[in-house]
Design a protein around this motif. Sequence first.
Motif, short mmCIF file in Angstrom:
data_model
loop_
_atom_site.label_atom_id
_atom_site.label_comp_id
_atom_site.label_asym_id
_atom_site.label_seq_id
_atom_site.Cartn_x
_atom_site.Cartn_y
_atom_site.Cartn_z
N LEU A 47 -104.86 59.40 -36.29
CA LEU A 47 -105.80 60.47 -35.97
C LEU A 47 -105.42 61.76 -36.70
CD1 LEU A 47 -106.39 59.95 -32.13
CD2 LEU A 47 -107.78 59.15 -34.06
N GLN A 48 -106.44 62.48 -37.12
CA GLN A 48 -106.26 63.65 -37.97
C GLN A 48 -105.24 64.63 -37.39
OE1 GLN A 48 -107.93 64.34 -41.04
NE2 GLN A 48 -106.41 65.96 -41.15
N GLU A 49 -105.33 64.89 -36.08
CA GLU A 49 -104.46 65.92 -35.47
C GLU A 49 -103.00 65.50 -35.38
OE1 GLU A 49 -106.91 64.01 -32.07
OE2 GLU A 49 -107.13 64.46 -34.22
N HIS A 50 -102.70 64.23 -35.68
CA HIS A 50 -101.32 63.76 -35.61
C HIS A 50 -100.75 63.42 -36.99
CE1 HIS A 50 -101.01 63.57 -31.20
NE2 HIS A 50 -102.31 63.32 -31.26
N ARG A 51 -101.51 63.73 -38.02
CA ARG A 51 -101.01 63.49 -39.37
C ARG A 51 -99.98 64.56 -39.74
NH1 ARG A 51 -106.95 61.87 -41.99
NH2 ARG A 51 -107.23 60.06 -40.62
N GLY A 52 -99.12 64.21 -40.68
CA GLY A 52 -98.05 65.13 -41.07
C GLY A 52 -96.74 64.84 -40.36
N ASN A 53 -96.73 63.81 -39.50
CA ASN A 53 -95.52 63.43 -38.78
C ASN A 53 -94.93 62.10 -39.27
OD1 ASN A 53 -95.54 65.63 -36.76
ND2 ASN A 53 -97.45 64.66 -36.10
N LYS A 54 -95.43 61.64 -40.41
CA LYS A 54 -94.98 60.38 -41.03
C LYS A 54 -95.19 59.18 -40.11
CE LYS A 54 -91.95 62.43 -44.45
NZ LYS A 54 -90.74 62.31 -45.25
N LEU A 55 -96.26 59.26 -39.32
CA LEU A 55 -96.57 58.14 -38.43
C LEU A 55 -97.04 56.92 -39.21
CD1 LEU A 55 -98.32 59.93 -35.43
CD2 LEU A 55 -95.93 59.24 -35.66
N GLY A 56 -97.77 57.15 -40.32
CA GLY A 56 -98.20 56.02 -41.15
C GLY A 56 -97.01 55.23 -41.66
N LEU A 57 -95.98 55.95 -42.11
CA LEU A 57 -94.76 55.30 -42.57
C LEU A 57 -94.08 54.57 -41.41
CD1 LEU A 57 -92.64 54.84 -44.80
CD2 LEU A 57 -91.58 57.01 -44.11
N LEU A 58 -93.99 55.22 -40.26
CA LEU A 58 -93.31 54.65 -39.11
C LEU A 58 -93.95 53.32 -38.69
CD1 LEU A 58 -91.20 55.11 -36.78
CD2 LEU A 58 -93.08 56.15 -35.49
N ILE A 59 -95.27 53.30 -38.55
CA ILE A 59 -95.91 52.09 -38.03
C ILE A 59 -95.95 50.98 -39.09
CG2 ILE A 59 -97.22 53.29 -36.25
CD1 ILE A 59 -99.66 53.29 -38.00
N LYS A 60 -96.06 51.35 -40.36
CA LYS A 60 -96.12 50.30 -41.39
C LYS A 60 -94.77 49.62 -41.58
CE LYS A 60 -98.88 50.26 -44.83
NZ LYS A 60 -99.72 50.45 -46.03
N VAL A 61 -93.69 50.39 -41.57
CA VAL A 61 -92.35 49.79 -41.66
C VAL A 61 -92.13 48.86 -40.47
CG1 VAL A 61 -89.88 50.23 -41.59
CG2 VAL A 61 -91.34 51.67 -42.99
N ALA A 62 -92.44 49.34 -39.28
CA ALA A 62 -92.21 48.55 -38.07
C ALA A 62 -93.05 47.27 -38.08
CB ALA A 62 -92.52 49.38 -36.83
N ASN A 63 -94.29 47.38 -38.55
CA ASN A 63 -95.15 46.20 -38.52
C ASN A 63 -94.73 45.16 -39.56
OD1 ASN A 63 -97.37 45.29 -36.94
ND2 ASN A 63 -98.69 45.37 -38.75
N MET A 64 -94.27 45.61 -40.71
CA MET A 64 -93.80 44.66 -41.72
C MET A 64 -92.52 43.97 -41.27
SD MET A 64 -94.78 46.82 -45.18
CE MET A 64 -94.21 45.62 -46.38
N GLU A 65 -91.67 44.67 -40.54
CA GLU A 65 -90.48 44.05 -39.97
C GLU A 65 -90.86 43.01 -38.91
OE1 GLU A 65 -86.62 44.74 -40.39
OE2 GLU A 65 -87.98 44.41 -42.08
N ARG A 66 -91.83 43.37 -38.08
CA ARG A 66 -92.26 42.45 -37.05
C ARG A 66 -92.94 41.22 -37.64
NH1 ARG A 66 -96.35 42.18 -33.61
NH2 ARG A 66 -95.85 41.20 -31.62
N LEU A 67 -93.67 41.44 -38.71
CA LEU A 67 -94.29 40.32 -39.41
C LEU A 67 -93.24 39.31 -39.85
CD1 LEU A 67 -96.80 39.10 -41.11
CD2 LEU A 67 -95.73 40.33 -43.00
N THR A 68 -92.16 39.80 -40.45
CA THR A 68 -91.11 38.91 -40.95
C THR A 68 -90.46 38.14 -39.81
OG1 THR A 68 -90.69 40.28 -42.90
CG2 THR A 68 -88.89 38.88 -42.15
N GLU A 69 -90.30 38.78 -38.66
CA GLU A 69 -89.72 38.10 -37.50
C GLU A 69 -90.62 36.97 -37.01
OE1 GLU A 69 -89.20 41.12 -34.61
OE2 GLU A 69 -87.64 42.19 -35.74
N GLN A 70 -91.92 37.22 -36.98
CA GLN A 70 -92.86 36.23 -36.43
C GLN A 70 -93.27 35.18 -37.45
OE1 GLN A 70 -95.79 39.10 -34.31
NE2 GLN A 70 -95.81 37.19 -33.19
#
Length: 375
Positions: free
Chosen positions: A304-327
Motif C-alpha cells: 500500500l502506498q502509505e507504507h512504501r519506503g520501509n523496504k517491505l517489498g524486499l522483506l516479503i519477497k526474500v521471505a517468500n522465496m525462502e519459503r518456496l525453497t522449503e516447500q
Amino acid sequence: MAKQAMDNELRIEQLWIPDSLDAADAADFLAAVEVGRKVRMQTWGSDDLAYAPLEKLLELADPYERQVILVAKLAGIIVGTVDIALPLTDNLDVAEFTLDILPEFQRRGVGRQLLEAAEQLARSEGRSMILVDTNHPGASLHEFEAAQLVPGTGLGFVPLASREVEFARSTGYELQHIEQFSSCTLPLDSKLVADLEAEAEQANNGRYRLHHWTDRCPEPWLEAVAELENQSGEDAVPSAAGEDELVFDGVVLREAEEATIAQGRRTVVTAVEHLPTGTLVGLTTISVLAPRPDVVFQDDTVVLQEHRGNKLGLLIKVANMERLTEQFPDARVIYTWNAPENRYLLTVNQQLGFTTAGVTGIWQKELPDMGPSVS
C-alpha cells in the motif's frame, strides 16, 4: 510458385480438445503443444516457458476465460497454432492471441493466415480489441540495439529489425508497452538472504509482522487480501484492455483460489501486517505448476502506498522465496515480468539476483466495426 502451392495446401481448423492426454483423439492436441515448446526453445534456448501437455489441458478449464485454439496444417501436420483467449468476467471487448509457428515454416505466410483466421473468430465473438505479444531474448536486444521501437510509454524498446516486430507492424498492430522479463536461480544464497533480511528489518524497525500461507488465504485475512489484489490491479501499467477489471471480494477470491488449484497450480504467499493497526499492507505470491515444479513464477507484489519506503517489498519477497525453497525444494529457477516503470521492484529483483532475460512487447489492434449484418 512454391509459396502458392503451400498456400493452397494449408488448412486452418479449430483444435479438438480431448478429455484426457491418453484419449485416442489426443494426437493433434499433443502436437499443438509441441509446436509451442519448439518455438520457445528457438526463442529462449530452453523450454522452461513452454506448456506441458497436462498443464495446458487443465488451463483450458479456466472459468475466467474461454480459449479457442486454431491450428495450421500442412499435409496433415500441424505447423502453427494460435491460442485465442476470451476473458469472460472483464475486458469483454478483448481477445488475446498467442501465435506460434514452427521455426522451419516461419516467413512462409502461415502466421498471416492463422492471424487473419483468429481475427475473424474474435470478431464473431464480439471482440474488437486484439492483444498479442512478441518475445525478445537479451542477446537480440544487443544485436539490434541501433534500431529500436519505443512504445508510447517511452520506456523500454523492442528491436525494430526483428522478424517478430516486422510481422506485428505489417499486420496492423501497434506497440503499447514493454515488460522486462527476468530470471533468478534458486535457492538463494544463504548469506545474501541474511544480509537482505537484515537490511529490510532495519528499515521497518519492528513495526511489521509477516504471515505465510499456501493456496488458500486464512479466513481472518480474506477481505484484506481481496483489497490488496484490487490495489495490485490499480497499480498495474494501464493496458489497452481498458478499465473494466475484475473486482475482488472474499467470495471472488475464494473462487479464484479453487480455480487455480483445479488447474494444478500451487500458490505460495507471504503477507505483511502493520502491527499498530493490525491490517495487512502488502503481499507477494509465487506460482508453482504441478507438472513442472522446477520452474516457478513470481506473480503480484503489492505494498500500500502509505507504507512504501520501509523496504517491505524486499522483506516479503526474500521471505517468500525462502519459503518456496522449503516447500518446493525442486524449484531451480524463478521467472518474473515487470514494467520498466516499476523501478522499485526492478531494484529489489536485482538485489535478489534476478538478471534480465529479455523483453516482451505488448501489441494492440482495434478491429474495424463491420456494422450490422445484411441478410
